[in-house]
Design a protein around this motif. Structure first.
Motif, PDB file in Angstrom:
ATOM      1  N   ASN A  54       0.309 -10.305   1.041  1.00 23.99           N
ATOM      2  CA  ASN A  54      -0.342 -10.672  -0.214  1.00 23.99           C
ATOM      3  C   ASN A  54      -0.249  -9.547  -1.236  1.00 23.99           C
ATOM      4  OD1 ASN A  54      -1.073 -13.185   0.809  1.00 23.99           O
ATOM      5  ND2 ASN A  54      -3.087 -12.493   1.492  1.00 23.99           N
ATOM      6  N   ALA A  55      -0.385  -8.301  -0.758  1.00 20.10           N
ATOM      7  CA  ALA A  55      -0.311  -7.153  -1.660  1.00 20.10           C
ATOM      8  C   ALA A  55       1.108  -7.000  -2.220  1.00 20.10           C
ATOM      9  CB  ALA A  55      -0.728  -5.883  -0.927  1.00 20.10           C
ATOM     10  N   LEU A  56       2.116  -7.242  -1.389  1.00 20.91           N
ATOM     11  CA  LEU A  56       3.504  -7.163  -1.858  1.00 20.91           C
ATOM     12  C   LEU A  56       3.803  -8.246  -2.880  1.00 20.91           C
ATOM     13  CD1 LEU A  56       5.272  -6.338   1.522  1.00 20.91           C
ATOM     14  CD2 LEU A  56       5.329  -4.910  -0.545  1.00 20.91           C
ATOM     15  N   ARG A  57       3.296  -9.441  -2.639  1.00 23.00           N
ATOM     16  CA  ARG A  57       3.496 -10.527  -3.602  1.00 23.00           C
ATOM     17  C   ARG A  57       2.807 -10.215  -4.931  1.00 23.00           C
ATOM     18  NH1 ARG A  57       3.344 -16.613  -1.119  1.00 23.00           N
ATOM     19  NH2 ARG A  57       5.337 -16.523   0.013  1.00 23.00           N
ATOM     20  N   ALA A  58       1.594  -9.674  -4.865  1.00 21.91           N
ATOM     21  CA  ALA A  58       0.876  -9.314  -6.089  1.00 21.91           C
ATOM     22  C   ALA A  58       1.623  -8.217  -6.850  1.00 21.91           C
ATOM     23  CB  ALA A  58      -0.542  -8.861  -5.746  1.00 21.91           C
ATOM     24  N   PHE A  59       2.154  -7.237  -6.112  1.00 16.01           N
ATOM     25  CA  PHE A  59       2.943  -6.163  -6.729  1.00 16.01           C
ATOM     26  C   PHE A  59       4.170  -6.761  -7.409  1.00 16.01           C
ATOM     27  CE2 PHE A  59       6.139  -2.888  -6.879  1.00 16.01           C
ATOM     28  CZ  PHE A  59       5.451  -1.699  -7.100  1.00 16.01           C
ATOM     29  N   LEU A  60       4.813  -7.725  -6.745  1.00 17.57           N
ATOM     30  CA  LEU A  60       6.013  -8.372  -7.291  1.00 17.57           C
ATOM     31  C   LEU A  60       5.702  -9.075  -8.606  1.00 17.57           C
ATOM     32  CD1 LEU A  60       9.020  -9.064  -6.499  1.00 17.57           C
ATOM     33  CD2 LEU A  60       8.124 -11.194  -5.591  1.00 17.57           C
ATOM     34  N   VAL A  61       4.573  -9.768  -8.658  1.00 13.43           N
ATOM     35  CA  VAL A  61       4.191 -10.484  -9.878  1.00 13.43           C
ATOM     36  C   VAL A  61       3.904  -9.493 -11.011  1.00 13.43           C
ATOM     37  CG1 VAL A  61       2.415 -11.951 -10.912  1.00 13.43           C
ATOM     38  CG2 VAL A  61       3.337 -12.507  -8.657  1.00 13.43           C
ATOM     39  N   ARG A  62       3.203  -8.411 -10.688  1.00 13.07           N
ATOM     40  CA  ARG A  62       2.833  -7.432 -11.726  1.00 13.07           C
ATOM     41  C   ARG A  62       4.036  -6.652 -12.242  1.00 13.07           C
ATOM     42  NH1 ARG A  62      -1.158  -6.022  -7.998  1.00 13.07           N
ATOM     43  NH2 ARG A  62      -0.005  -4.109  -7.546  1.00 13.07           N
TER      44      ARG A  62
END
Length: 267
Positions: A54-62
């Motif tokens: 989830n943290a990697l996906r959030a980083f990807l979006v940001r």
């Protein structure tokens, strides 16, 4: 006058039976405690993998990219828990050959766990299709935030053939997945079958019940030893059944899955 009865002690047969029962109960207790410990560690690792994903996906979006791995090995490293080279901002400085390292916890906003619980992290990086540094692409409108470049790079990665030059795992050929005998269930990274390159992958160390981990990376098993030490890009198949010789957990996210997820977000 009645004589007092003498107390009779255990004979050898009775003593052996009692000792055997006590030993059996002790063994059962130790076994149950070990199973409980394994189950607890398994659940913890699953939760950590889900949190990291989830943290990697959030980083990807940001950031419209995936983070560079943390290549630090010693506790005194200046970038412990952060992207290499350590600042988290000099993306162009991420070494070209760095595809596998520790998960950059601090850069993702996560707490840094003890070394024996840290996740190993891999990311797809190739000239022109580097997910830590997607190239700008033309779009209907100016690609100011890099979304078009990221989506195009993910599409390019999806179209690439499987390669052992990128982080990969093997999908065995045929119907048999792996040998049922745990003692022989150590797959070679060059075995027959398809080579799969995920967009990113995470490996959580297990309990290393067979004592086959490689220092200084404790608790990683068998095929993940080279992946943990950086000497190999090969990781265990995420769907491989757990066994005595393999109790690591692997999470692999395909570029196609990320592309579909991001496209849905953009709608």
């Amino acid at each position: 006058m009645a004589l007092p009865r003498r107390q009779r002690g255990f004979n050898l047969v009775e003593l052996s039976v009692v000792t055997g029962i006590i030993g059996l109960l002790s063994a059962l207790g130790v076994g149950a405690f070990e199973l409980y410990g394994q189950s607890r560690d398994h659940a913890r690792a699953q939760a950590e993998l889900a949190e990291a994903r989830n943290a990697l996906r959030a980083f990807l979006v940001r950031n419209k990219r995936l983070p560079c791995p943390d290549s630090s090995e010693a506790a005194g490293s200046s970038h412990l828990g952060r992207e290499t080279p350590g600042t988290g901002t000099a993306v162009a400085s991420c070494p070209a050959a760095l595809r596998v390292g520790w998960l950059p916890y601090e850069s993702l906003g996560l707490s840094l766990p003890p070394l024996e619980q840290r996740l190993r992290y891999a990311v797809y990086r190739k000239a022109g299709t580097d997910l830590t540094r997607p190239l700008p692409r033309s779009a209907e409108f100016t690609d100011q935030d890099g979304t078009a470049g990221l989506l195009a790079t993910l599409a390019d990665v999806t179209a690439q053939p499987g390669s052992t030059g990128q982080p990969y795992y093997k999908v065995p050929a045929g119907t048999a997945f792996y040998p049922a005998d745990p003692a022989g269930a150590t797959p070679a990274c060059d075995e027959a079958g398809d080579t799969v390159n995920p967009a990113f992958a995470l490996v959580a160390p297990g309990r290393d019940r067979d004592g086959d981990s490689a220092s200084p990376h404790p608790r990683f098993d068998t095929v993940n030893n080279g992946f943990a030490s950086g000497s190999s890009l090969c990781m265990a198949n995420p769907d491989r059944p757990s066994s005595f010789r393999h109790d690591d957990l692997v999470l692999a996210e395909s570029a196609g899955t990320l592309l579909g997820w991001l496209t849905a977000l953009e709608r």
